[in-house]
Design a protein around this motif. Structure first.
Motif, PDB file in Angstrom:
ATOM      1  N   PHE A 405       0.877  -1.325   0.044  1.00  0.00           N
ATOM      2  CA  PHE A 405       0.029  -0.065  -0.008  1.00  0.00           C
ATOM      3  C   PHE A 405       0.847   1.127   0.115  1.00  0.00           C
ATOM      4  N   ALA A 406       0.357   2.442   0.108  1.00  0.00           N
ATOM      5  CA  ALA A 406       1.137   3.622  -0.135  1.00  0.00           C
ATOM      6  C   ALA A 406       2.101   3.577   0.970  1.00  0.00           C
ATOM      7  N   ASP A 407       2.038   3.304   2.327  1.00  0.00           N
ATOM      8  CA  ASP A 407       2.805   3.892   3.266  1.00  0.00           C
ATOM      9  C   ASP A 407       3.026   2.528   4.004  1.00  0.00           C
ATOM     10  N   TRP A 408       2.709   1.270   3.731  1.00  0.00           N
ATOM     11  CA  TRP A 408       2.809   0.158   4.483  1.00  0.00           C
ATOM     12  C   TRP A 408       2.606  -1.138   3.670  1.00  0.00           C
ATOM     13  N   TRP A 409       3.145  -2.259   3.996  1.00  0.00           N
ATOM     14  CA  TRP A 409       2.817  -3.714   3.167  1.00  0.00           C
ATOM     15  C   TRP A 409       2.951  -4.684   3.982  1.00  0.00           C
ATOM     16  N   LEU A 410       2.433  -5.885   3.825  1.00  0.00           N
ATOM     17  CA  LEU A 410       2.355  -6.974   4.512  1.00  0.00           C
ATOM     18  C   LEU A 410       2.791  -8.246   3.765  1.00  0.00           C
ATOM     19  N   ASN A 411       3.158  -9.313   4.426  1.00  0.00           N
ATOM     20  CA  ASN A 411       3.470 -10.632   3.793  1.00  0.00           C
ATOM     21  C   ASN A 411       2.892 -11.446   4.496  1.00  0.00           C
ATOM     22  N   VAL A 412       2.150 -12.574   3.974  1.00  0.00           N
ATOM     23  CA  VAL A 412       1.685 -13.617   4.875  1.00  0.00           C
ATOM     24  C   VAL A 412       1.999 -15.065   3.923  1.00  0.00           C
ATOM     25  N   ARG A 413       2.388 -15.894   4.445  1.00  0.00           N
ATOM     26  CA  ARG A 413       2.808 -17.106   3.819  1.00  0.00           C
ATOM     27  C   ARG A 413       3.017 -18.330   4.602  1.00  0.00           C
ATOM     28  N   PRO A 414       2.611 -19.361   4.040  1.00  0.00           N
ATOM     29  CA  PRO A 414       2.729 -20.745   4.715  1.00  0.00           C
ATOM     30  C   PRO A 414       4.158 -21.101   4.637  1.00  0.00           C
ATOM     31  N   SER A 415       4.604 -21.630   6.039  1.00  0.00           N
ATOM     32  CA  SER A 415       6.147 -22.127   6.102  1.00  0.00           C
ATOM     33  C   SER A 415       6.199 -23.361   5.286  1.00  0.00           C
ATOM     34  N   ASN A 416       7.412 -23.425   4.422  1.00  0.00           N
ATOM     35  CA  ASN A 416       7.511 -24.570   3.572  1.00  0.00           C
ATOM     36  C   ASN A 416       8.193 -25.867   4.466  1.00  0.00           C
ATOM     37  N   THR A 417       8.673 -25.512   5.651  1.00  0.00           N
ATOM     38  CA  THR A 417       9.695 -26.429   6.507  1.00  0.00           C
ATOM     39  C   THR A 417       8.735 -26.682   7.611  1.00  0.00           C
ATOM     40  N   GLU A 418       8.000 -25.761   8.314  1.00  0.00           N
ATOM     41  CA  GLU A 418       7.366 -25.896   9.605  1.00  0.00           C
ATOM     42  C   GLU A 418       5.811 -25.729   9.429  1.00  0.00           C
ATOM     43  N   PRO A 419       5.149 -26.197  10.797  1.00  0.00           N
ATOM     44  CA  PRO A 419       3.637 -25.985  10.556  1.00  0.00           C
ATOM     45  C   PRO A 419       3.084 -24.656  11.085  1.00  0.00           C
ATOM     46  N   TYR A 420       3.551 -23.800  10.229  1.00  0.00           N
ATOM     47  CA  TYR A 420       3.322 -22.306  10.805  1.00  0.00           C
ATOM     48  C   TYR A 420       2.694 -21.663   9.588  1.00  0.00           C
ATOM     49  N   LEU A 421       1.998 -20.651   9.789  1.00  0.00           N
ATOM     50  CA  LEU A 421       1.694 -19.438   9.002  1.00  0.00           C
ATOM     51  C   LEU A 421       2.559 -18.253   9.432  1.00  0.00           C
ATOM     52  N   ARG A 422       3.107 -17.558   8.537  1.00  0.00           N
ATOM     53  CA  ARG A 422       4.217 -16.585   8.987  1.00  0.00           C
ATOM     54  C   ARG A 422       3.576 -15.180   8.427  1.00  0.00           C
ATOM     55  N   PHE A 423       3.668 -14.057   9.279  1.00  0.00           N
ATOM     56  CA  PHE A 423       3.128 -12.950   8.783  1.00  0.00           C
ATOM     57  C   PHE A 423       4.060 -11.757   9.285  1.00  0.00           C
ATOM     58  N   LEU A 424       4.123 -10.925   8.334  1.00  0.00           N
ATOM     59  CA  LEU A 424       5.298  -9.902   8.509  1.00  0.00           C
ATOM     60  C   LEU A 424       4.593  -8.704   8.166  1.00  0.00           C
ATOM     61  N   ALA A 425       4.965  -7.473   8.639  1.00  0.00           N
ATOM     62  CA  ALA A 425       4.365  -6.070   7.955  1.00  0.00           C
ATOM     63  C   ALA A 425       5.261  -4.958   8.450  1.00  0.00           C
ATOM     64  N   GLU A 426       5.245  -3.990   7.581  1.00  0.00           N
ATOM     65  CA  GLU A 426       6.257  -2.906   7.722  1.00  0.00           C
ATOM     66  C   GLU A 426       5.552  -1.650   7.347  1.00  0.00           C
ATOM     67  N   ALA A 427       5.525  -0.627   8.412  1.00  0.00           N
ATOM     68  CA  ALA A 427       4.870   0.698   7.928  1.00  0.00           C
ATOM     69  C   ALA A 427       5.704   1.871   8.406  1.00  0.00           C
ATOM     70  N   THR A 428       5.314   3.050   7.573  1.00  0.00           N
ATOM     71  CA  THR A 428       6.147   4.147   8.008  1.00  0.00           C
ATOM     72  C   THR A 428       6.243   4.862   9.315  1.00  0.00           C
ATOM     73  N   SER A 429       4.823   4.433  10.049  1.00  0.00           N
ATOM     74  CA  SER A 429       4.754   4.852  11.490  1.00  0.00           C
ATOM     75  C   SER A 429       4.617   3.562  12.352  1.00  0.00           C
ATOM     76  N   GLU A 430       5.027   3.640  13.758  1.00  0.00           N
ATOM     77  CA  GLU A 430       4.805   2.496  14.702  1.00  0.00           C
ATOM     78  C   GLU A 430       3.500   2.384  14.962  1.00  0.00           C
ATOM     79  N   ASP A 431       2.523   3.424  15.081  1.00  0.00           N
ATOM     80  CA  ASP A 431       1.101   3.587  15.292  1.00  0.00           C
ATOM     81  C   ASP A 431       0.398   2.456  14.322  1.00  0.00           C
ATOM     82  N   LYS A 432       0.764   2.831  13.038  1.00  0.00           N
ATOM     83  CA  LYS A 432       0.143   2.070  12.179  1.00  0.00           C
ATOM     84  C   LYS A 432       0.455   0.791  11.993  1.00  0.00           C
ATOM     85  N   LEU A 433       1.746   0.511  12.154  1.00  0.00           N
ATOM     86  CA  LEU A 433       2.239  -1.037  12.209  1.00  0.00           C
ATOM     87  C   LEU A 433       1.525  -1.585  13.371  1.00  0.00           C
ATOM     88  N   ASN A 434       1.255  -1.185  14.468  1.00  0.00           N
ATOM     89  CA  ASN A 434       0.741  -1.879  15.537  1.00  0.00           C
ATOM     90  C   ASN A 434      -0.697  -2.131  15.247  1.00  0.00           C
TER      91      ASN A 434
END
Length: 448
Positions: A405-434
């Motif tokens: 998106f304009a000032d943030w992004w996310l990635n969500v993906r299933p692990s290829n080696t472990e039984p997990y769904l992995r989530f990661l996000a970034e944003a230009t502000s900490e409040d937005k990220l939280n």
């Protein structure tokens, strides 16, 4: 047998696979890769001698010869595979996993990785149901001596870093085989004896408790940089002079100062789908690169870098791939090149932390793991929710979802080696990220 994965064969030894499985893997490898000569190296894990014994027996019973490189880092096996023209190689290792694990990293000609979609699936079927008939003329084992040549190659990449104070943690892994012969006695070393029981901490630098001793060493010695390797030395990570762990994806941008400063604009650089948006923004701004984003893991990255003829690339997990290293990854080579850049910036009055802060301009959640069964449903729900609240600027769906998106992004993906769904996000502000992370947690929680 649950040891076959997307990138390699790996699991708890004598639980997920055993010596009889290894024998059959060895027996069918020559057929799979159409060769009668296979290079074999190994790490120092307690089970590696037995895995080696049965792997070699299987290869020899198939009538193929083993060329034994002995104790080795995984990148040494890649180097020797490509340099000496082997059509197949195996490194016995479980990389960063705990001591009870072991596994096989298999490569074909030019050190190209053999992943599940490129041969491991077929090998798994052969191991399960293929017929073993011992060849009338069994193969033999021949030692291969290439370590000194490899050391010369690595030392040839090292520039003047005499102005740096360096702290190094080898995690009791295979980097201890070579690091003194490359960096000399000036750095402060810990856990540099090769010990496959990993008595000090697990050889996984992504787990922050495993980096604690290096951070303390950096502070104690007043070092400019801390360097930590994983178990088989195909990955490396760093701590700055303030004792802060440096997100490995940011090093992709830093390496631009080594590779790209004298090259014309338009060079191709590879990142994985989890890499910070800051990486591409920095490399485009300073070097005019053409950024490529691709799937996580050597089985995909090494092939993709070759396909685009990229100069170099990297991953959030601390793998760095180099065109002049047969498009393969090497933790020690990456550490040498990073030290070159940090030393050069120090001469200009810029500390490692300052360079990192200039690159990393986003607030990052780090990768958050969720143990759930309905991975695809949770991914689709996250995609639907956030696309309804804002208009995406970019979307990738080849390894989970990356939505920008304009000032943030996310990635969500299933692990290829472990039984997990992995989530990661970034944003230009900490409040937005939280807020983003909290919304994602609530969505995923409904799929447990």
């Amino acid at each position: 047998m649950g040891a076959f994965h997307a990138y390699d064969i790996r699991g708890v030894y004598n639980k997920d696979f055993n010596k009889n499985d290894v024998y059959r893997m060895g027996y069918f490898l020559p057929r799979l890769l159409n060769t009668n000569k296979i290079l074999v190296g190994r790490d120092a894990r307690e089970s590696s001698p037995e895995v080696y014994e049965y792997l070699v027996k299987g290869i020899n019973d198939a009538g193929a010869d083993v060329f034994d490189i002995g104790l080795a880092t995984t990148p040494l096996v890649y180097y020797t595979t490509a340099k000496l023209g082997f059509k197949a190689s195996v490194q016995i290792t479980a990389s960063h996993n705990p001591r009870e694990y072991n596994g096989l990293k298999i490569s074909r000609e030019n050190a190209l990785p053999v992943g599940y979609d490129a041969g491991l699936k077929e090998l798994e079927q052969l191991v399960k149901s293929g017929e073993v008939v011992v060849a009338e003329k069994r193969g033999v084992v021949t030692p291969v001596k290439v370590k000194e040549e490899y050391l010369e190659f690595l030392r040839g990449k090292l520039q003047d870093i005499s102005n740096l104070k360096i702290a190094v943690d080898c995690s009791n892994g295979m980097a201890g085989l070579f690091i003194h012969q490359i960096l000399g006695d000036a750095p402060a070393y810990i856990y540099d004896d090769v010990d496959g029981t990993f008595p000090n901490h697990e050889a996984n630098p992504l787990v922050q408790e495993n980096v604690a001793d290096l951070k303390a060493l950096v502070a104690e010695t007043g070092s400019d940089i801390g360097v930590i390797f994983d178990g088989d030395a195909d990955r490396v990570m760093f701590v700055d002079e303030k004792g802060r762990f440096v997100s490995p994806d940011l090093i992709i941008a830093l390496l631009g100062h080594y590779f790209l400063k004298d090259m014309p604009a338009g060079q191709k650089v590879l990142q994985d789908i989890r890499s910070s948006k800051a990486v591409g923004e920095y490399l485009v701004k300073h070097f005019g690169v053409e950024m490529h984003t691709w799937r996580v893991g050597r089985a995909y990255a090494a092939i993709k870098l070759r396909e685009i003829d990229g100069v170099f690339g990297g991953e959030l997990a601390g793998h760095y791939y180099f065109r002049d290293f047969f498009y393969s990854d090497s933790g020690i080579l990456a550490s040498i090149l990073t030290l070159n850049v940090v030393a050069d910036f120090k001469r200009k009055g810029v500390a490692f932390s300052q360079l990192v802060d200039e690159i990393g301009t986003y607030h990052n959640s780090g990768e958050i793991n969720f143990k759930i069964q309905q991975k695809q449903e949770a991914m689709d729900a996250i995609k639907k929710h956030f696309e309804e609240t804002e208009t995406p600027t970019a979307f990738y769906d080849f390894d989970g979802y990356r939505i920008e998106f304009a000032d943030w992004w996310l990635n969500v993906r299933p692990s290829n080696t472990e039984p997990y769904l992995r989530f990661l996000a970034e944003a230009t502000s900490e409040d937005k990220l939280n807020k983003i992370v909290e919304q994602a947690r609530q969505i995923i929680a409904s799929y447990k």
